[in-house]
Design a protein around this motif. Sequence first.
Motif, PDB file in Angstrom:
ATOM      1  N   ASN A   2       0.865  -1.177   0.000  1.00 15.59           N
ATOM      2  CA  ASN A   2       0.000   0.000   0.000  1.00 15.59           C
ATOM      3  C   ASN A   2       0.899   1.223   0.000  1.00 15.59           C
ATOM      4  OD1 ASN A   2      -2.430  -1.423   0.190  1.00 15.59           O
ATOM      5  ND2 ASN A   2      -2.220  -1.583   2.399  1.00 15.59           N
ATOM      6  N   ILE A   3       0.580   2.190  -0.857  1.00 14.22           N
ATOM      7  CA  ILE A   3       1.345   3.432  -0.934  1.00 14.22           C
ATOM      8  C   ILE A   3       0.371   4.588  -0.820  1.00 14.22           C
ATOM      9  CG2 ILE A   3       2.880   4.850  -2.342  1.00 14.22           C
ATOM     10  CD1 ILE A   3       3.704   2.261  -3.791  1.00 14.22           C
ATOM     11  N   ASP A   4       0.692   5.543   0.037  1.00 18.07           N
ATOM     12  CA  ASP A   4      -0.153   6.713   0.247  1.00 18.07           C
ATOM     13  C   ASP A   4       0.735   7.951   0.143  1.00 18.07           C
ATOM     14  OD1 ASP A   4      -2.377   8.236   0.857  1.00 18.07           O
ATOM     15  OD2 ASP A   4      -2.172   7.955   3.020  1.00 18.07           O
ATOM     16  N   LEU A   5       0.314   8.924  -0.646  1.00 20.67           N
ATOM     17  CA  LEU A   5       1.097  10.137  -0.849  1.00 20.67           C
ATOM     18  C   LEU A   5       0.341  11.336  -0.289  1.00 20.67           C
ATOM     19  CD1 LEU A   5       3.593  11.485  -2.117  1.00 20.67           C
ATOM     20  CD2 LEU A   5       2.291  11.663  -4.244  1.00 20.67           C
ATOM     21  N   VAL A   6       1.000  12.057   0.632  1.00 19.32           N
ATOM     22  CA  VAL A   6       0.440  13.270   1.219  1.00 19.32           C
ATOM     23  C   VAL A   6       1.497  14.356   1.091  1.00 19.32           C
ATOM     24  CG1 VAL A   6      -0.481  14.346   3.303  1.00 19.32           C
ATOM     25  CG2 VAL A   6      -0.917  11.911   2.863  1.00 19.32           C
ATOM     26  N   GLY A   7       1.269  15.311   0.191  1.00 19.46           N
ATOM     27  CA  GLY A   7       2.274  16.344  -0.055  1.00 19.46           C
ATOM     28  C   GLY A   7       3.532  15.706  -0.607  1.00 19.46           C
ATOM     29  N   LEU A   9       5.333  13.622   1.389  1.00 20.44           N
ATOM     30  CA  LEU A   9       5.557  12.474   2.260  1.00 20.44           C
ATOM     31  C   LEU A   9       4.859  11.253   1.677  1.00 20.44           C
ATOM     32  CD1 LEU A   9       6.880  11.741   4.971  1.00 20.44           C
ATOM     33  CD2 LEU A   9       4.649  12.123   6.020  1.00 20.44           C
ATOM     34  N   ILE A  10       5.625  10.195   1.466  1.00 19.32           N
ATOM     35  CA  ILE A  10       5.053   8.963   0.944  1.00 19.32           C
ATOM     36  C   ILE A  10       5.092   7.919   2.056  1.00 19.32           C
ATOM     37  CG2 ILE A  10       7.237   8.113  -0.030  1.00 19.32           C
ATOM     38  CD1 ILE A  10       5.515   7.103  -2.421  1.00 19.32           C
ATOM     39  N   LYS A  11       3.987   7.215   2.223  1.00 19.37           N
ATOM     40  CA  LYS A  11       3.866   6.201   3.271  1.00 19.37           C
ATOM     41  C   LYS A  11       3.728   4.826   2.609  1.00 19.37           C
ATOM     42  CE  LYS A  11       1.510   9.399   6.339  1.00 19.37           C
ATOM     43  NZ  LYS A  11       0.335   9.628   7.191  1.00 19.37           N
ATOM     44  N   PHE A  12       4.497   3.880   3.109  1.00 20.59           N
ATOM     45  CA  PHE A  12       4.494   2.527   2.564  1.00 20.59           C
ATOM     46  C   PHE A  12       4.046   1.518   3.603  1.00 20.59           C
ATOM     47  CE2 PHE A  12       7.518   4.485  -0.250  1.00 20.59           C
ATOM     48  CZ  PHE A  12       7.348   3.818  -1.445  1.00 20.59           C
ATOM     49  N   GLU A  13       3.334   0.528   3.138  1.00 19.80           N
ATOM     50  CA  GLU A  13       3.091  -0.696   3.884  1.00 19.80           C
ATOM     51  C   GLU A  13       3.431  -1.820   2.911  1.00 19.80           C
ATOM     52  OE1 GLU A  13      -0.805  -1.101   5.518  1.00 19.80           O
ATOM     53  OE2 GLU A  13      -0.732   0.849   6.479  1.00 19.80           O
ATOM     54  N   LEU A  14       4.425  -2.603   3.246  1.00 25.86           N
ATOM     55  CA  LEU A  14       4.895  -3.665   2.368  1.00 25.86           C
ATOM     56  C   LEU A  14       4.776  -4.991   3.080  1.00 25.86           C
ATOM     57  CD1 LEU A  14       6.416  -4.597  -0.217  1.00 25.86           C
ATOM     58  CD2 LEU A  14       8.530  -4.165   1.045  1.00 25.86           C
ATOM     59  N   TYR A  15       4.159  -5.970   2.415  1.00 21.25           N
ATOM     60  CA  TYR A  15       3.991  -7.307   2.961  1.00 21.25           C
ATOM     61  C   TYR A  15       4.462  -8.326   1.934  1.00 21.25           C
ATOM     62  CZ  TYR A  15       0.847  -4.818   6.083  1.00 21.25           C
ATOM     63  OH  TYR A  15       0.328  -3.929   6.970  1.00 21.25           O
ATOM     64  N   ILE A  16       5.368  -9.200   2.349  1.00 15.60           N
ATOM     65  CA  ILE A  16       5.796 -10.318   1.518  1.00 15.60           C
ATOM     66  C   ILE A  16       5.448 -11.575   2.291  1.00 15.60           C
ATOM     67  CG2 ILE A  16       7.742 -11.507   0.450  1.00 15.60           C
ATOM     68  CD1 ILE A  16       9.135  -8.752   0.309  1.00 15.60           C
ATOM     69  N   TYR A  17       4.572 -12.393   1.722  1.00 14.24           N
ATOM     70  CA  TYR A  17       4.120 -13.607   2.390  1.00 14.24           C
ATOM     71  C   TYR A  17       4.945 -14.802   1.954  1.00 14.24           C
ATOM     72  CZ  TYR A  17       0.115 -10.709   3.536  1.00 14.24           C
ATOM     73  OH  TYR A  17      -0.682  -9.699   4.000  1.00 14.24           O
ATOM     74  N   GLU A  41       7.711   5.870   6.366  1.00 11.29           N
ATOM     75  CA  GLU A  41       7.426   7.107   5.646  1.00 11.29           C
ATOM     76  C   GLU A  41       8.739   7.634   5.087  1.00 11.29           C
ATOM     77  OE1 GLU A  41       5.639   9.786   8.429  1.00 11.29           O
ATOM     78  OE2 GLU A  41       3.812   8.594   8.590  1.00 11.29           O
ATOM     79  N   HIS A  42       8.647   8.302   3.943  1.00  5.86           N
ATOM     80  CA  HIS A  42       9.849   8.876   3.337  1.00  5.86           C
ATOM     81  C   HIS A  42       9.465  10.187   2.664  1.00  5.86           C
ATOM     82  CE1 HIS A  42      13.904   8.724   1.758  1.00  5.86           C
ATOM     83  NE2 HIS A  42      13.430   9.086   0.579  1.00  5.86           N
TER      84      HIS A  42
END
Length: 103
Positions: A2-7, A9-17, A41-42
């Motif tokens: 999941n990637i979310d961009l605010v201004g 700032l980019i937020k990541f949620e990464l899942y490898i099963y 966040e980056h």
Amino acid sequence: MNIDLVGTLIKFELYIYILLKDYEGDSPATDFFGELSTRFEHDLTDLSVPQIDVNPKFYNNRVEEELRARVEEKLNEEKDAIIEGLMETFFSHYIVVFKKIKE
């Protein structure tokens, strides 16, 4: 992922099963016996690939202990390279674009 961009700032949620090689089920997101996951966040104005800490998680009731131990050992050896490779692939595209904009 999941990637979310605010201004900027980019937020990541990464899942490898982690699944068995011969897995044929319909629900890998619930049938996995191990996972690599991270949230971070980056700031996109920082033109570097972030360093990310990832710790594998295992669900012992879903696989034999011997197999889990072998996979855990291998993942602990390779987890950083796996995540760094994914992040470098993603960030390399945006870094090139933002460097051009800054020039």
